[in-house]
Design a protein around this motif. Sequence first.
Motif, PDB file in Angstrom:
ATOM      1  N   GLU A  88      41.867  44.655  37.122  1.00 16.78           N
ATOM      2  CA  GLU A  88      43.305  44.540  36.256  1.00 16.78           C
ATOM      3  C   GLU A  88      44.417  44.541  37.078  1.00 16.78           C
ATOM      4  O   GLU A  88      45.418  43.884  37.130  1.00 16.78           O
ATOM      5  CB  GLU A  88      43.343  45.615  35.146  1.00 16.78           C
ATOM      6  CG  GLU A  88      44.535  45.643  34.233  1.00 16.78           C
ATOM      7  CD  GLU A  88      44.411  46.863  33.300  1.00 16.78           C
ATOM      8  OE1 GLU A  88      45.692  46.688  32.412  1.00 16.78           O
ATOM      9  OE2 GLU A  88      43.425  47.722  32.937  1.00 16.78           O
ATOM     10  N   CYS A  89      44.420  45.493  38.207  1.00 17.77           N
ATOM     11  CA  CYS A  89      45.618  45.703  39.113  1.00 17.77           C
ATOM     12  C   CYS A  89      45.632  44.348  40.156  1.00 17.77           C
ATOM     13  O   CYS A  89      46.707  43.844  40.187  1.00 17.77           O
ATOM     14  CB  CYS A  89      44.969  46.821  39.875  1.00 17.77           C
ATOM     15  SG  CYS A  89      45.446  48.513  39.207  1.00 17.77           S
ATOM     16  N   LEU A  90      44.530  43.684  40.382  1.00 14.97           N
ATOM     17  CA  LEU A  90      44.456  42.612  41.127  1.00 14.97           C
ATOM     18  C   LEU A  90      45.119  41.465  40.416  1.00 14.97           C
ATOM     19  O   LEU A  90      45.920  40.581  40.807  1.00 14.97           O
ATOM     20  CB  LEU A  90      43.084  42.163  41.628  1.00 14.97           C
ATOM     21  CG  LEU A  90      42.361  42.940  42.840  1.00 14.97           C
ATOM     22  CD1 LEU A  90      41.002  42.859  43.048  1.00 14.97           C
ATOM     23  CD2 LEU A  90      43.478  42.709  44.245  1.00 14.97           C
ATOM     24  N   LYS A  91      44.813  41.496  39.059  1.00 20.81           N
ATOM     25  CA  LYS A  91      45.311  40.275  38.108  1.00 20.81           C
ATOM     26  C   LYS A  91      46.859  40.450  38.077  1.00 20.81           C
ATOM     27  O   LYS A  91      47.362  39.510  38.076  1.00 20.81           O
ATOM     28  CB  LYS A  91      44.541  40.568  36.706  1.00 20.81           C
ATOM     29  CG  LYS A  91      45.037  39.217  35.717  1.00 20.81           C
ATOM     30  CD  LYS A  91      44.336  39.440  34.544  1.00 20.81           C
ATOM     31  CE  LYS A  91      44.615  38.369  33.630  1.00 20.81           C
ATOM     32  NZ  LYS A  91      45.819  38.347  33.137  1.00 20.81           N
ATOM     33  N   ILE A  92      47.248  41.782  38.020  1.00 22.42           N
ATOM     34  CA  ILE A  92      48.711  42.016  37.833  1.00 22.42           C
ATOM     35  C   ILE A  92      49.551  41.541  39.074  1.00 22.42           C
ATOM     36  O   ILE A  92      50.470  40.652  38.985  1.00 22.42           O
ATOM     37  CB  ILE A  92      49.041  43.362  37.420  1.00 22.42           C
ATOM     38  CG1 ILE A  92      48.543  43.730  36.136  1.00 22.42           C
ATOM     39  CG2 ILE A  92      50.625  43.526  37.665  1.00 22.42           C
ATOM     40  CD1 ILE A  92      48.578  45.356  35.916  1.00 22.42           C
ATOM     41  N   ALA A  93      48.785  41.951  40.043  1.00 25.06           N
ATOM     42  CA  ALA A  93      49.400  41.371  41.353  1.00 25.06           C
ATOM     43  C   ALA A  93      49.399  40.086  41.980  1.00 25.06           C
ATOM     44  O   ALA A  93      50.311  39.406  42.434  1.00 25.06           O
ATOM     45  CB  ALA A  93      48.560  42.046  42.470  1.00 25.06           C
ATOM     46  N   SER A  94      48.105  39.383  41.454  1.00 17.63           N
ATOM     47  CA  SER A  94      48.126  38.048  41.712  1.00 17.63           C
ATOM     48  C   SER A  94      49.317  36.974  40.630  1.00 17.63           C
ATOM     49  O   SER A  94      49.863  36.187  41.152  1.00 17.63           O
ATOM     50  CB  SER A  94      46.752  37.402  41.174  1.00 17.63           C
ATOM     51  OG  SER A  94      46.594  36.072  41.308  1.00 17.63           O
ATOM     52  N   GLU A  95      49.498  37.696  39.521  1.00 17.95           N
ATOM     53  CA  GLU A  95      50.371  36.967  38.518  1.00 17.95           C
ATOM     54  C   GLU A  95      52.010  37.205  39.132  1.00 17.95           C
ATOM     55  O   GLU A  95      52.631  36.363  38.595  1.00 17.95           O
ATOM     56  CB  GLU A  95      50.066  37.486  37.188  1.00 17.95           C
ATOM     57  CG  GLU A  95      48.703  36.950  36.618  1.00 17.95           C
ATOM     58  CD  GLU A  95      48.644  37.578  35.318  1.00 17.95           C
ATOM     59  OE1 GLU A  95      47.353  37.258  34.584  1.00 17.95           O
ATOM     60  OE2 GLU A  95      49.308  38.647  34.963  1.00 17.95           O
TER      61      GLU A  95
END
Length: 461
Positions: free
Chosen positions: A116-123
Amino acid sequence: MGQEYMRLFFEPETVALIGASGNKLKPGYNLFYNLNYSFGENFYAIHPSQAEIEGKKCYKSILEVPGKIDLAIIFISAQLVPSALRQCAEKGIKAVIIESAGFSEVGEEGERLTQECLKIASETGIRLWGPNCMGLLNVSKMKIMSFMNPGMWKERLISGKVSLVVQSGMLSAGFLMHILTRTPFGLSKVCSIGNKIDIDETELLDYFITDPETEVIAMYLESIKQGRRFFELAKSTEKPIVILKGGRTEFGIQSAKSHTSALAQDDKVLDSAFRQAGVIRVLGMNELLDVARCLSVSPHKVLSKARIAVLTFSGGAGVVTSDDLYEQGMEIAKLKPETLDRLQKVFPEWMAPSNPVDLYPAMEKQGPLKAFGDALSAVLDDEGVDAVFLHIFAPPIEIPIYNFDAMGEMMKRHNKPIVSWVMGHGTTALKFTQELEKRGIAVVDEISKGVRILSALLMRK
């Protein structure tokens, strides 16, 4: 990754802490104290219910902080981190250190939070450091972005040439305590990268290669994420790189997986890659610190074969040293006739000098100051000598035995490493060690360690 992102981590102008605490028994207070000390009015504390901590205003949300924030540090429960990250993105923050634990290293729920943290960072374009780490120290700028207890570093940190990367959080603190309380040496940066879900050792290596404040790179790693790129970078630089790789065995691999969710890698393949890239691989924590320290204070070069002159007070110690040098792929230097002639002048007539140079008879004839000084000058002048391994005895009383200033000057003039093994009375040995290291002469407490250091200084092995 651009260097501008790394500067946001290492040289931020404004920093916010999500998870500040006024409880002096909690790590969140240590973080608060360290950041307030480091950044002063450019530090913003975030706490949902406290109005202030020690006179410092607290903001309920990072969105309430006025102005731009270069770096946010998150130290709250893992379940709350994704929400905090979204607020950081809304604030326009591009660099975030997550020092909280409770992610991939603890199982499925932790892995879900990681993704979830990686998804937020990527977006949103945020770069993440950590989680499950102790953050970083920029010693040259005295910026402490870690929950390390202030008593561990205040008035102890010495700015220097070594940058240290440690995948483990508490181990980085252990390394620092060892460095600061045993044999202090200068540090440039100290990085604890934990689970390294985004920023990893390869990006840090890339940064340190071009960092003018870093001359030696030392790492403890449990895995290497971008292997090909990492070894390409290592091969491209003249800066020495020293690595302790955890997880060499099946037992170590399982421990690393539960510690930082590290993936298994073939150790034989890694070992071959280390050699091809000129990386100095070590097998112990003390060895990692010893090699890095000595590389930072001594002249070093890369030779195919290293020729060593040994000056000793004991014939037996000379024999042991000869064996260790051979096993490390080095050799006892063959001294030139003119060098032997100079040595003979300080030796009694009945003894012909050779290498290893047993100076005890010369010390009895000439006294230790002249015997050691003349012998060291002679072997350093010899073109067939690449380095000197100096054995020094520390007596229980303070008497003028060695001219440390002359030793340091001779080493600088010849640009040849001198490694010193100091043994004897503990208090005197400590004083001798301090005098030698102040002059750039590496000191060890065992012969085998000294030989190991010589192989690193001269052969990058």
